[in-house]
Design a protein around this motif. Structure first.
Motif, mmCIF file in Angstrom:
data_model
loop_
_atom_site.group_PDB
_atom_site.id
_atom_site.type_symbol
_atom_site.label_atom_id
_atom_site.label_comp_id
_atom_site.label_asym_id
_atom_site.label_seq_id
_atom_site.Cartn_x
_atom_site.Cartn_y
_atom_site.Cartn_z
ATOM 1 N N VAL A 159 0.826 -1.209 0.000
ATOM 2 C CA VAL A 159 0.000 0.000 0.000
ATOM 3 C C VAL A 159 0.862 1.262 0.000
ATOM 4 C CG1 VAL A 159 -1.595 1.360 1.411
ATOM 5 C CG2 VAL A 159 -2.067 -1.055 0.965
ATOM 6 N N ASP A 160 1.906 1.287 0.818
ATOM 7 C CA ASP A 160 2.778 2.460 0.844
ATOM 8 C C ASP A 160 3.360 2.753 -0.535
ATOM 9 O OD1 ASP A 160 2.556 3.418 3.421
ATOM 10 O OD2 ASP A 160 4.235 2.266 4.205
ATOM 11 N N THR A 161 3.672 1.704 -1.284
ATOM 12 C CA THR A 161 4.249 1.874 -2.612
ATOM 13 C C THR A 161 3.203 2.319 -3.626
ATOM 14 O OG1 THR A 161 5.851 0.131 -2.127
ATOM 15 C CG2 THR A 161 5.599 0.761 -4.424
ATOM 16 N N VAL A 162 2.075 1.604 -3.674
ATOM 17 C CA VAL A 162 1.046 1.909 -4.663
ATOM 18 C C VAL A 162 0.461 3.303 -4.433
ATOM 19 C CG1 VAL A 162 -1.174 1.182 -5.622
ATOM 20 C CG2 VAL A 162 0.527 -0.528 -4.990
ATOM 21 N N ALA A 163 0.356 3.709 -3.180
ATOM 22 C CA ALA A 163 -0.164 5.051 -2.888
ATOM 23 C C ALA A 163 0.663 6.128 -3.575
ATOM 24 C CB ALA A 163 -0.187 5.285 -1.375
ATOM 25 N N GLN A 164 1.974 5.919 -3.660
ATOM 26 C CA GLN A 164 2.827 6.874 -4.362
ATOM 27 C C GLN A 164 2.588 6.821 -5.872
ATOM 28 O OE1 GLN A 164 7.057 6.909 -2.785
ATOM 29 N NE2 GLN A 164 6.271 5.151 -1.658
ATOM 30 N N GLU A 165 2.349 5.627 -6.390
ATOM 31 C CA GLU A 165 2.158 5.462 -7.830
ATOM 32 C C GLU A 165 0.883 6.128 -8.328
ATOM 33 O OE1 GLU A 165 4.320 1.034 -7.965
ATOM 34 O OE2 GLU A 165 2.152 1.235 -8.250
ATOM 35 N N VAL A 166 -0.171 6.148 -7.504
ATOM 36 C CA VAL A 166 -1.476 6.625 -7.979
ATOM 37 C C VAL A 166 -1.886 7.952 -7.354
ATOM 38 C CG1 VAL A 166 -2.225 4.255 -8.419
ATOM 39 C CG2 VAL A 166 -2.784 5.344 -6.229
ATOM 40 N N SER A 167 -0.988 8.599 -6.630
ATOM 41 C CA SER A 167 -1.358 9.853 -5.965
ATOM 42 C C SER A 167 -1.807 10.914 -6.971
ATOM 43 C CB SER A 167 -0.195 10.382 -5.130
ATOM 44 O OG SER A 167 0.932 10.648 -5.949
ATOM 45 N N GLY A 168 -1.262 10.874 -8.169
ATOM 46 C CA GLY A 168 -1.639 11.849 -9.190
ATOM 47 C C GLY A 168 -3.017 11.638 -9.770
ATOM 48 N N PHE A 169 -3.645 10.522 -9.438
ATOM 49 C CA PHE A 169 -4.987 10.207 -9.932
ATOM 50 C C PHE A 169 -6.064 10.457 -8.887
ATOM 51 C CE2 PHE A 169 -2.172 7.007 -12.129
ATOM 52 C CZ PHE A 169 -2.100 7.707 -13.335
ATOM 53 N N ASN A 170 -5.709 11.110 -7.800
ATOM 54 C CA ASN A 170 -6.648 11.415 -6.721
ATOM 55 C C ASN A 170 -7.178 10.152 -6.047
ATOM 56 O OD1 ASN A 170 -8.085 13.258 -5.057
ATOM 57 N ND2 ASN A 170 -9.927 13.037 -6.312
ATOM 58 N N ILE A 171 -6.333 9.119 -6.006
ATOM 59 C CA ILE A 171 -6.666 7.878 -5.294
ATOM 60 C C ILE A 171 -5.833 7.847 -4.018
ATOM 61 C CG2 ILE A 171 -6.661 5.363 -5.367
ATOM 62 C CD1 ILE A 171 -6.785 5.592 -8.442
ATOM 63 N N GLU A 172 -6.500 7.755 -2.880
ATOM 64 C CA GLU A 172 -5.803 7.786 -1.597
ATOM 65 C C GLU A 172 -6.061 6.488 -0.819
ATOM 66 O OE1 GLU A 172 -5.418 12.077 0.153
ATOM 67 O OE2 GLU A 172 -7.525 11.733 -0.375
ATOM 68 N N PHE A 173 -5.095 6.147 0.011
ATOM 69 C CA PHE A 173 -5.137 4.912 0.795
ATOM 70 C C PHE A 173 -5.082 5.195 2.291
ATOM 71 C CE2 PHE A 173 -3.632 3.319 -3.223
ATOM 72 C CZ PHE A 173 -4.023 1.987 -3.290
ATOM 73 N N THR A 174 -5.739 4.330 3.047
ATOM 74 C CA THR A 174 -5.578 4.294 4.497
ATOM 75 C C THR A 174 -5.372 2.848 4.938
ATOM 76 O OG1 THR A 174 -6.932 6.262 4.916
ATOM 77 C CG2 THR A 174 -6.648 4.720 6.736
ATOM 78 N N LEU A 175 -4.287 2.607 5.658
ATOM 79 C CA LEU A 175 -4.043 1.312 6.297
ATOM 80 C C LEU A 175 -4.676 1.351 7.686
ATOM 81 C CD1 LEU A 175 -0.350 1.000 5.198
ATOM 82 C CD2 LEU A 175 -2.014 -0.842 4.848
ATOM 83 N N VAL A 176 -5.664 0.515 7.908
ATOM 84 C CA VAL A 176 -6.361 0.486 9.193
ATOM 85 C C VAL A 176 -5.643 -0.502 10.103
ATOM 86 C CG1 VAL A 176 -8.550 0.087 10.359
ATOM 87 C CG2 VAL A 176 -8.523 1.030 8.027
ATOM 88 N N GLU A 177 -5.197 -0.038 11.262
ATOM 89 C CA GLU A 177 -4.372 -0.846 12.161
ATOM 90 C C GLU A 177 -5.033 -1.000 13.531
ATOM 91 O OE1 GLU A 177 -0.010 0.307 10.273
ATOM 92 O OE2 GLU A 177 -0.691 1.336 12.089
ATOM 93 N N PRO A 178 -6.034 -1.881 13.634
ATOM 94 C CA PRO A 178 -6.675 -2.085 14.935
ATOM 95 C C PRO A 178 -5.801 -2.902 15.870
ATOM 96 C CG PRO A 178 -8.027 -2.903 13.092
ATOM 97 C CD PRO A 178 -6.636 -2.704 12.590
ATOM 98 N N GLY A 179 -6.022 -2.678 17.146
ATOM 99 C CA GLY A 179 -5.490 -3.580 18.151
ATOM 100 C C GLY A 179 -6.473 -4.717 18.348
ATOM 101 N N THR A 180 -6.451 -5.347 19.504
ATOM 102 C CA THR A 180 -7.402 -6.421 19.772
ATOM 103 C C THR A 180 -8.818 -5.859 19.833
ATOM 104 O OG1 THR A 180 -7.122 -6.153 22.164
ATOM 105 C CG2 THR A 180 -5.710 -7.766 21.048
#
Length: 270
Positions: A159-180
């Protein structure tokens, strides 16, 4: 503002909770799961507001077909939630080969293919948001969960990589990191066959008695709310245990990095 969401793994856990909450507030949901009959009651209640399709994310061609059909039939999809996944527990040498392959096919390849299939559609429509369910286990590790951590670390890098590749297309990512959290995750945890060598390790006791302190409803509330934030938060930590443990882990890594600064700088070409 009403949105249209595409969500994988909606039979239980975060996926089911998110589907119900979004429908209640008037959004439209494309819900995918391996057994569509699980959502019959919701379909009867919400009608065309809920679009349901059978999907096994380990079938890459099916992933492409279902996502293509969802965008064709629903038009614009604002948010794609890659949620399908499960846990595999046991010491590394206890794990069966077939369990390793199945977990990676689901948690890694399945998630990658969902994102890859959605990108062309999001690009053509001018943008969108992708939420990838990760875990605090995407930044820190616990004994007995090596393959689960492998899958989450892999998706964080992807995700960190692809987010950079598509940032120019107005596509944004969020990695959701829950605990227990009090979800069905522990019930779906696949346990390896034990080896006598690890009987005194405490791994199984730790996994079987892990306190579930997070409120799944509150976590889903924050996942949904994150879509209103711009720019998108790249990571969304949920739960006090996640915050505390990830914070400590990052501090430890930074201290180790600083301790090796001179060594690192000394290895450049003179």
């Amino acid at each position: 503002m009403s949105r249209t969401w595409f969500i994988t793994g909606t039979s239980s856990g975060f996926g089911r909770e998110m589907t119900e909450r979004l429908l209640e507030r008037g959004d439209r949901v494309a819900a995918t799961l391996r057994s569509p009959t699980v959502l019959e009651s919701l379909k009867a209640q919400y009608g065309n507001q809920l679009w349901v399709a059978q999907l096994d994310v380990t079938d890459s061609q099916q992933v492409r077909n279902v996502i293509d059909r969802a965008f064709t039939e629903l038009g614009q999809i604002d948010v794609v939630v890659s949620n399908a996944g499960y846990g595999l527990a046991g010491a590394a040498e206890e794990l069966a080969d077939e369990h390793i392959v199945q977990l990676l096919n689901t948690n890694v390849i399945g998630s990658i293919q969902v994102i890859r299939a959605a990108l062309p559609h999001l690009r053509r429509q001018g943008g969108g948001r992708i939420l990838q369910l990760s875990s605090m286990g995407g930044q820190i590790t616990f004994p007995g969960l090596s393959l689960y951590h492998t899958s989450k670390f892999a998706m964080e890098g992807f995700v960190d990589t692809v987010a950079q590749e598509v940032s120019g297309f107005n596509i944004e990512f969020t990695l959701v990191e829950p605990g227990t959290a009090q979800t069905s995750f522990t019930q779906g945890l696949v346990m390896s066959e034990p080896l006598a060598a690890y009987e005194t390790s405490g791994i199984r006791s730790l996994l079987e008695n892990w306190p579930q302190i997070g409120d799944a409803k509150k976590m889903v509330r924050e996942m949904i709310a994150s879509v209103d934030r711009s720019p998108a938060p790249r990571r969304l930590i949920l739960g006090s245990d996640a915050y505390t443990l990830v914070h400590a882990g990052l501090q430890e890594k930074l201290a180790a990095l600083e301790a090796q600064k001179e060594i690192a700088l000394s290895t450049d070409i003179d």
